[in-house]
Write a protein that holds these residues in place. Structure first.
Motif, mmCIF file in Angstrom:
data_model
loop_
_atom_site.group_PDB
_atom_site.id
_atom_site.type_symbol
_atom_site.label_atom_id
_atom_site.label_comp_id
_atom_site.label_asym_id
_atom_site.label_seq_id
_atom_site.Cartn_x
_atom_site.Cartn_y
_atom_site.Cartn_z
ATOM 1 N N MET A 14 -42.259 47.598 7.308
ATOM 2 C CA MET A 14 -42.790 46.813 8.474
ATOM 3 C C MET A 14 -43.187 45.394 7.974
ATOM 4 O O MET A 14 -43.151 44.255 8.915
ATOM 5 N N SER A 15 -43.905 45.105 6.707
ATOM 6 C CA SER A 15 -44.434 43.804 6.405
ATOM 7 C C SER A 15 -43.199 42.897 6.202
ATOM 8 O O SER A 15 -43.081 41.569 6.558
ATOM 9 N N ARG A 16 -41.890 43.564 5.716
ATOM 10 C CA ARG A 16 -40.736 42.584 5.844
ATOM 11 C C ARG A 16 -40.407 42.254 7.342
ATOM 12 O O ARG A 16 -39.679 41.102 7.558
ATOM 13 N N LEU A 17 -40.524 43.205 8.135
ATOM 14 C CA LEU A 17 -40.077 42.758 9.777
ATOM 15 C C LEU A 17 -40.885 41.589 10.095
ATOM 16 O O LEU A 17 -40.591 40.732 10.773
ATOM 17 N N ASN A 44 -38.203 38.909 7.292
ATOM 18 C CA ASN A 44 -37.360 39.025 6.275
ATOM 19 C C ASN A 44 -36.256 40.013 6.723
ATOM 20 O O ASN A 44 -35.549 40.514 5.773
ATOM 21 N N MET A 45 -35.953 40.338 7.781
ATOM 22 C CA MET A 45 -34.729 41.060 8.304
ATOM 23 C C MET A 45 -33.717 40.187 8.962
ATOM 24 O O MET A 45 -34.317 39.269 9.724
ATOM 25 N N THR A 46 -32.686 40.496 8.826
ATOM 26 C CA THR A 46 -31.452 39.807 9.389
ATOM 27 C C THR A 46 -30.806 40.589 10.319
ATOM 28 O O THR A 46 -30.139 41.457 9.903
ATOM 29 N N GLY A 47 -30.778 40.260 11.517
ATOM 30 C CA GLY A 47 -30.117 41.347 12.310
ATOM 31 C C GLY A 47 -30.307 42.579 12.661
ATOM 32 O O GLY A 47 -31.236 43.136 12.139
#
Length: 180
Positions: A141-144, A148-151
């Motif tokens: 969730m921290s990446r979201l 930092n999430m691509t597509g």
């Protein structure tokens, strides 16, 4: 695999295992406890399981190791490969509801056999590997939140790989590759 939730709870339901938000939670100053495998398996995907002390991770003791090898053996080709490496083999056991899992970490090579369910993996090559004590879902969730999430594929930076392991799949993680 014939290893189902019902078969698992029938055979292992009375066994106790340490639980926490991450493996070895007490070693990191986080709260931990113990529960029966039946109680943990019943948490499933419930709202109460999310963010709770609901992830069991333990080194399988001798009786567990023998039972797990009999009930959910590695494929013959994998056992031959493991035997060829020689040395000791450590069987670790983990169980948790959706979103639970080990924080990102790295170590020597590991072979992961999934008996039932599904497990999402994040993988990083050695030059990008790191240790974290952030629970798996919190990390994801921290990446979201950081963008930092691509597509729609869920991949983070070009240095992160992602895949989903399903029951019966074998996952090999090479030495020093970050994973969680």
């Amino acid at each position: 695999t014939s290893f189902t939730k019902a078969a698992f709870t029938d055979k292992y339901g009375d066994r106790q295992a340490p639980i926490g938000a991450i493996p070895y939670a007490g070693s990191f100053g986080m709260s931990s406890g113990s529960t029966s495998m039946a109680e943990l398996a019943e948490m499933g995907h419930s709202d109460e399981a999310q963010g709770a002390q609901s992830y069991a991770f333990t080194v399988a003791m001798r009786d567990w190791h023998e039972d797990l090898q009999r009930d959910a053996p590695p494929p013959p080709w994998l056992q031959e490969l493991l035997d060829a490496f020689g040395g000791s083999q450590e069987t670790q056991f983990f169980l948790g509801p959706a979103g639970s899992g080990a924080p990102v970490h790295y170590h020597g090579h590991a072979v992961n056999v999934l008996a039932y369910g599904a497990k999402r993996w994040k993988l990083m090559p050695p030059s990008y590997a790191f240790y974290s004590k952030m629970p798996a879902e919190e990390f994801y969730m921290s990446r979201l939140a950081e963008g930092n999430m691509t597509g729609d594929n869920g991949l983070g930076s070009p240095n992160e790989l992602e895949c989903v392991q399903h029951a019966g799949d074998v996952m090999f993680v090479p030495t020093l590759w970050g994973h969680g």
